[in-house]
Motif scaffolding. Structure first.
Motif, short mmCIF file in Angstrom:
data_model
loop_
_atom_site.label_atom_id
_atom_site.label_comp_id
_atom_site.label_asym_id
_atom_site.label_seq_id
_atom_site.Cartn_x
_atom_site.Cartn_y
_atom_site.Cartn_z
N LEU A 200 45.79 50.08 35.99
CA LEU A 200 45.00 48.90 36.37
C LEU A 200 45.91 47.78 36.89
O LEU A 200 45.55 47.06 37.81
N ARG A 201 47.10 47.64 36.28
CA ARG A 201 48.04 46.61 36.77
C ARG A 201 48.46 46.92 38.20
O ARG A 201 48.63 46.03 39.02
N GLY A 202 48.60 48.23 38.48
CA GLY A 202 48.94 48.64 39.84
C GLY A 202 47.82 48.28 40.80
O GLY A 202 48.07 47.74 41.89
N VAL A 203 46.58 48.56 40.38
CA VAL A 203 45.42 48.22 41.22
C VAL A 203 45.32 46.70 41.36
O VAL A 203 44.92 46.18 42.39
N GLY A 204 45.71 45.99 40.30
CA GLY A 204 45.62 44.53 40.28
C GLY A 204 46.41 43.87 41.40
O GLY A 204 46.06 42.78 41.86
N LEU A 207 43.79 43.93 44.10
CA LEU A 207 42.52 43.24 43.85
C LEU A 207 42.73 42.11 42.82
O LEU A 207 43.06 42.39 41.65
N GLY A 208 42.50 40.90 43.25
CA GLY A 208 42.73 39.74 42.40
C GLY A 208 41.99 39.77 41.06
O GLY A 208 42.60 39.57 40.01
N PRO A 209 40.66 40.03 41.06
CA PRO A 209 39.92 40.02 39.79
C PRO A 209 40.46 41.04 38.79
O PRO A 209 40.48 40.80 37.59
N VAL A 210 40.87 42.19 39.32
CA VAL A 210 41.41 43.22 38.41
C VAL A 210 42.71 42.73 37.79
O VAL A 210 42.99 42.94 36.60
N GLU A 211 43.51 42.03 38.60
CA GLU A 211 44.78 41.50 38.08
C GLU A 211 44.53 40.52 36.94
O GLU A 211 45.20 40.56 35.90
N SER A 212 43.52 39.65 37.14
CA SER A 212 43.20 38.68 36.08
C SER A 212 42.75 39.41 34.82
O SER A 212 43.09 39.02 33.70
N LEU A 213 41.96 40.47 35.03
CA LEU A 213 41.45 41.23 33.88
C LEU A 213 42.58 41.89 33.09
O LEU A 213 42.59 41.87 31.86
N THR A 214 43.55 42.46 33.81
CA THR A 214 44.61 43.20 33.12
C THR A 214 45.41 42.32 32.17
O THR A 214 45.94 42.79 31.18
N LYS A 215 45.47 41.01 32.49
CA LYS A 215 46.25 40.10 31.63
C LYS A 215 45.64 39.96 30.24
O LYS A 215 46.33 39.65 29.27
#
Lengths: 271, 286
Positions: A200-204, A207-215
């Motif tokens: 998911l961090r890689g996908v983040g 994609l901005g929202p995914v990056e925020s989610l991974t945190k």
């Protein structure tokens, strides 16, 4: 109290408990000290860590950071496996059936399991601290460095370590209850802790929202807390959130995982 | 009554696994819960222990709601085989169970002694034979001197010697006044041990009585020549092939009547239905 005593007795005598604790201690020594020591004494340093960084990572005064940095990913995975096995195996062995007909309420039985796992996890973190401290003092003495014992800040790192460990314990317990078995619980847990969040961090990065989610996912929150209390240079350690925010997310996960597992344990038929 | 259920029902979707079962177990008796595999015995027992919640109906165990600590602490149970930690010894497994029930070391040793497992108590559970595992299960059930013992198929998987041992153990417990609810699909076992029997088939309780009542009145089989003449002479007799069946009376009187009428009496013997015959009649009909 009887439930905690019973669970503690069986966890204490369970070879899996000691195998997992042992594996974790060997890992933390190997990756925290043995490899760094070899790199310092003639290894090929491809990570471009300066000698000063290697020395600092092995100094006794930085042992708190050494303990906490291993827990967001690999230490967490070990703790998750322990908790998932401890809870999930009871379905296959039929011991949940024995436990729930022994007398205590289901909530008490579950509290006993959680309490005993909590004690084991505190012991694991304490042993990690002691072993790391011993290793760091040994290295410092061998190398003839000036060294000092860790200051009061170590309690912050140990507190963070315990919170991270509590989250992974809760996650393992939750998976053990949901899947009603050890194999799937361990498989799913390891997949999540080591693979899914990293993917998911890689996908983040795309994609901005995914990056925020991974945190703020379980591993991400653990990594951010470790990063906030000084842990660095290990997989899974992040510096995207403040320590307080990360700690609050971790507390939330503990409540959700433990609450959901207990709810399911109390409500579901045991067939 | 130690156990009572009132229209106890468990449904999974549309299927009633236990269907309006009303049974009662009296203090001091060995109650046989008899039924073919899949009849609903274990589900009923699980509801009595609070492991499974009923869809409807009610149950009381020692005056308490099933599954409450007050009820569970007075009940010892062994359901579908013993559930123990394979890596612990028999004694340690009992210690774990005893800690949950608030029973001390002495209680553990007493339970081990009661099932004759003291010698093997130090061995790991995974190394136990099936018979030893079952006995350890009974020992766990006996911890804390429960008022009611619930044993679900305790002889399952045992060899004949193990089965005999288990039956002896249950008999010994019954002799001490222990109330036992014993579920089984083995008719001989129930016939030998139990005072009263509940027969369940397809989720419904189809009979509940003593074994004697269940078997019905015993009969006499009489072979005589000429059979027709004997049939006329003995009131209430029925012809079955080359013999007469008559409700058991004084055999001597019947023989005298026949001999006096110049009928040759070739065989007179009691004819009793076995529990097996009764069971198949009942469960076949269900």
């Amino acid at each position: 109290m009887g439930s905690v005593k019973a669970e503690l007795l069986r966890l204490w005598k369970w070879p899996a408990t000691w195998v997992l604790i042992g594996v974790w201690l060997v890992m933390t020594l190997t990756f925290g000290y043995v490899f760094n020591y070899l790199a310092l004494n003639g290894g090929t340093n491809t990570r471009s860590m300066s000698q000063q960084q290697l020395i600092s990572a092995m100094q006794p005064e930085n042992v708190g950071a050494a303990v906490v940095r291993g827990l967001p990913m690999f230490g967490g995975a070990i703790i998750l496996v322990l908790a998932a096995l401890a809870v999930g195996s009871g379905y296959g062995w039929g011991t949940w059936k024995t436990t729930l007909t022994a007398g205590p309420r289901r909530v008490s039985a579950m509290a006993g399991t959680l309490g005993a796992l909590g004690i084991v996890v505190v012991l694991l973190v304490a042993l990690t601290f002691v072993v790391n401290l011993g290793a760091s003092i040994t290295v410092a003495s061998l190398e003839g460095w000036d060294w000092s014992l860790p200051g009061l800040g170590v309690f912050k790192a140990l507190g963070a370590s315990l919170l991270i460990a509590a989250m992974w314990t809760g996650f393992g317990v939750f998976l053990g209850v949901v899947t009603k078995g050890p194999a799937l619980a361990v498989g799913l847990g390891l997949m999540w802790a080591i693979v899914t969040e990293n993917l998911l961090r890689g996908v983040g990065s795309l994609l901005g929202p995914v990056e925020s989610l991974t945190k703020v996912l379980p591993g991400g929150s653990a990594g951010n807390l470790a990063g906030a209390v000084g842990g660095s240079g290990a997989p899974g350690v992040l510096t995207d959130l403040s320590g307080t925010t990360a700690a609050l997310f971790l507390l939330g996960y503990v409540v959700v995982f433990v609450g959901a597992a207990t709810f399911l344990k109390v409500r579901r038929d045991l067939v | 009554m130690i156990v009572t259920t009132e229209k106890l029902t468990k449904r999974y979707g549309d299927r009633a696994v236990v269907d309006e079962v009303s049974l009662s177990v009296r203090r001091g008796e060995v109650y046989g819960f008899l039924g073919p595999n899949g009849a609903g015995k274990t589900t009923t027992i699980r509801m009595l222990l609070g492991l499974v919640k009923p869809t409807s109906g009610s149950a009381r165990v020692l005056g308490e709601a099933p599954g409450t600590p007050r009820a569970l602490l007075k009940v010892g149970s062994l359901i579908e085989g013993p559930g123990f930690y394979p890596y612990l010894s028999g004694r340690d497994n009992l210690r774990v169970h005893a800690a949950r029930r608030g029973v001390g070391k002495t209680g553990v040793e007493a339970a081990l002694e009661q099932v004759d497992l003291v010698g093997a108590a130090g061995e790991k559970f995974r190394r136990y034979s099936l018979g030893m595992k079952q006995r350890l299960g009974v020992a766990a059930a006996l911890l804390g001197q429960p008022e009611l013992l619930i044993l679900d198929e305790p002889t399952n998987g045992l060899d004949p010697a193990g089965m005999a041992d288990m039956r002896d153990l249950v008999r010994a417990l019954a002799a001490q006044g222990q109330t036992v609810l014993l579920s089984s699909h083995l008719l001989g076992e129930v016939e030998e041990i139990c005072d009263r029997v509940g027969v369940i088939a397809q989720g419904r309780l189809i009979a509940e009585s003593t074994v004697e009542q269940l078997r019905g009145d015993s009969q006499l089989l009489i072979r005589a020549d000429p059979l027709e003449k004997a049939h006329v002479l003995i009131e209430g007799s029925t012809v079955h092939g080359d013999a007469l069946h008559v409700r058991e009376k004084d055999a001597g009187v019947l023989v005298r009547v026949l001999v006096a009428a110049d009928v040759d009496v070739r065989e007179v013997r009691p004819l009793r239905r076995t529990l097996e015959e009764v069971f198949f009649e009942m469960t076949g009909a269900a």
